[in-house]
Motif scaffolding. Structure first.
Motif, short mmCIF file in Angstrom:
data_model
loop_
_atom_site.label_atom_id
_atom_site.label_comp_id
_atom_site.label_asym_id
_atom_site.label_seq_id
_atom_site.Cartn_x
_atom_site.Cartn_y
_atom_site.Cartn_z
N ILE A 189 -5.13 0.45 13.56
CA ILE A 189 -4.83 1.85 13.85
C ILE A 189 -6.14 2.62 13.91
CG2 ILE A 189 -4.47 2.40 11.42
CD1 ILE A 189 -2.27 4.36 12.33
N GLY A 190 -6.33 3.32 15.02
CA GLY A 190 -7.54 4.12 15.20
C GLY A 190 -7.43 5.46 14.49
N SER A 191 -8.57 6.13 14.37
CA SER A 191 -8.58 7.39 13.62
C SER A 191 -7.74 8.46 14.30
CB SER A 191 -10.01 7.87 13.42
OG SER A 191 -10.64 8.10 14.66
N SER A 192 -7.71 8.51 15.64
CA SER A 192 -6.91 9.54 16.32
C SER A 192 -5.42 9.32 16.08
CB SER A 192 -7.22 9.59 17.81
OG SER A 192 -6.91 8.36 18.42
N VAL A 193 -4.98 8.08 16.10
CA VAL A 193 -3.56 7.78 15.84
C VAL A 193 -3.25 8.05 14.37
CG1 VAL A 193 -1.80 5.97 15.82
CG2 VAL A 193 -3.44 6.11 17.71
N ARG A 194 -4.18 7.72 13.48
CA ARG A 194 -3.98 7.99 12.04
C ARG A 194 -3.79 9.49 11.81
NH1 ARG A 194 -4.52 5.27 7.58
NH2 ARG A 194 -5.62 3.55 8.56
N HIS A 195 -4.63 10.32 12.43
CA HIS A 195 -4.51 11.77 12.26
C HIS A 195 -3.18 12.28 12.81
CE1 HIS A 195 -8.46 12.26 10.60
NE2 HIS A 195 -9.04 11.72 11.65
N LEU A 196 -2.76 11.75 13.96
CA LEU A 196 -1.47 12.14 14.52
C LEU A 196 -0.34 11.76 13.57
CD1 LEU A 196 0.33 13.21 16.80
CD2 LEU A 196 0.23 10.92 17.81
N ALA A 197 -0.39 10.54 13.05
CA ALA A 197 0.65 10.07 12.12
C ALA A 197 0.69 10.94 10.87
CB ALA A 197 0.40 8.61 11.75
N GLU A 198 -0.48 11.29 10.34
CA GLU A 198 -0.53 12.13 9.14
C GLU A 198 0.08 13.50 9.39
OE1 GLU A 198 -4.68 11.95 8.21
OE2 GLU A 198 -4.48 10.07 7.11
N SER A 199 -0.01 13.99 10.63
CA SER A 199 0.56 15.30 10.94
C SER A 199 2.09 15.24 11.10
CB SER A 199 -0.07 15.87 12.21
OG SER A 199 0.38 15.18 13.36
N ILE A 200 2.62 14.04 11.34
CA ILE A 200 4.06 13.89 11.58
C ILE A 200 4.79 13.36 10.34
CG2 ILE A 200 5.78 12.62 12.92
CD1 ILE A 200 3.75 12.63 15.23
N LEU A 201 4.17 12.40 9.65
CA LEU A 201 4.83 11.74 8.51
C LEU A 201 4.75 12.61 7.26
CD1 LEU A 201 3.44 8.14 9.03
CD2 LEU A 201 5.67 9.03 9.73
N ARG A 202 5.79 12.49 6.42
CA ARG A 202 5.81 13.17 5.13
C ARG A 202 5.67 12.12 4.04
NH1 ARG A 202 10.72 15.32 7.53
NH2 ARG A 202 11.73 13.78 6.23
N ASN A 203 4.88 12.42 3.03
CA ASN A 203 4.71 11.52 1.89
C ASN A 203 4.39 10.10 2.35
OD1 ASN A 203 5.42 13.63 0.12
ND2 ASN A 203 7.57 13.22 0.50
N GLU A 204 3.45 9.99 3.28
CA GLU A 204 3.16 8.67 3.86
C GLU A 204 2.53 7.74 2.83
OE1 GLU A 204 -0.58 11.06 4.57
OE2 GLU A 204 1.52 11.48 4.92
N ILE A 205 2.74 6.47 3.07
CA ILE A 205 2.16 5.42 2.24
C ILE A 205 1.33 4.55 3.17
CG2 ILE A 205 2.65 3.39 0.83
CD1 ILE A 205 5.30 4.72 0.09
N ASP A 206 0.11 4.25 2.76
CA ASP A 206 -0.80 3.44 3.56
C ASP A 206 -1.03 2.11 2.84
OD1 ASP A 206 -2.74 2.40 5.19
OD2 ASP A 206 -4.21 3.97 4.83
N ILE A 207 -0.64 1.01 3.47
CA ILE A 207 -0.86 -0.31 2.90
C ILE A 207 -1.90 -1.01 3.77
CG2 ILE A 207 0.17 -2.55 2.35
CD1 ILE A 207 2.84 -1.04 2.03
N SER A 208 -3.01 -1.40 3.17
CA SER A 208 -4.10 -2.04 3.92
C SER A 208 -4.39 -3.40 3.32
CB SER A 208 -5.37 -1.19 3.84
OG SER A 208 -5.14 0.09 4.38
N THR A 209 -4.78 -4.35 4.17
CA THR A 209 -5.13 -5.68 3.69
C THR A 209 -6.64 -5.86 3.64
OG1 THR A 209 -5.01 -6.63 5.90
CG2 THR A 209 -3.01 -6.71 4.53
N GLY A 210 -7.39 -4.85 4.04
CA GLY A 210 -8.85 -4.91 3.98
C GLY A 210 -9.35 -3.91 2.96
N GLN A 211 -10.64 -3.66 2.98
CA GLN A 211 -11.23 -2.69 2.06
C GLN A 211 -11.55 -1.42 2.81
OE1 GLN A 211 -14.60 -4.59 0.33
NE2 GLN A 211 -13.38 -6.03 -0.85
#
Length: 96
Positions: free
Chosen positions: A15-37
């Motif tokens: 997920i790129g930063s522009s899509v992440r920012h869009l998602a953050e503006s739409i999603l409520r109480n989002e949870i981010d699960i990452s397999t990297g650091q």
């Protein structure tokens, strides 16, 4: 207009930063699960040592169902994430 009770979800292997920012503006109480650091606003490629992954070649659709049934029959330890094609498929496997 989207009802307040609607469930919104985004799943992405990358997920790129522009899509992440869009998602953050739409999603409520989002949870981010990452397999990297985390490194700044992005995730550094790599696999978390606490996550076990495997790849199985199973052929056709019937092979997928058989493989997941075999994995569950062998026993799996929570927490586990299983991605399925539909809610109906999830219900069918849950009922087994």
């Amino acid at each position: 207009h989207i009802p307040e009770t609607a469930v919104r979800a985004l799943f992405s292997a990358t997920i790129g930063s522009s899509v992440r920012h869009l998602a953050e503006s739409i999603l409520r109480n989002e949870i981010d699960i990452s397999t990297g650091q985390k490194s700044g606003n992005s995730t550094v490629a790599g696999v978390n040592d606490n996550i076990s992954q495997s790849l199985m070649f199973v052929g056709k659709e019937e092979g997928k169902l058989l493989a997941i049934r075999q994995i569950i029959a062998k026993g799996i330890s929570p927490p586990v994430i299983i991605f399925l094609q539909s809610k109906d498929r999830a219900q069918a496997l849950f009922m087994e």
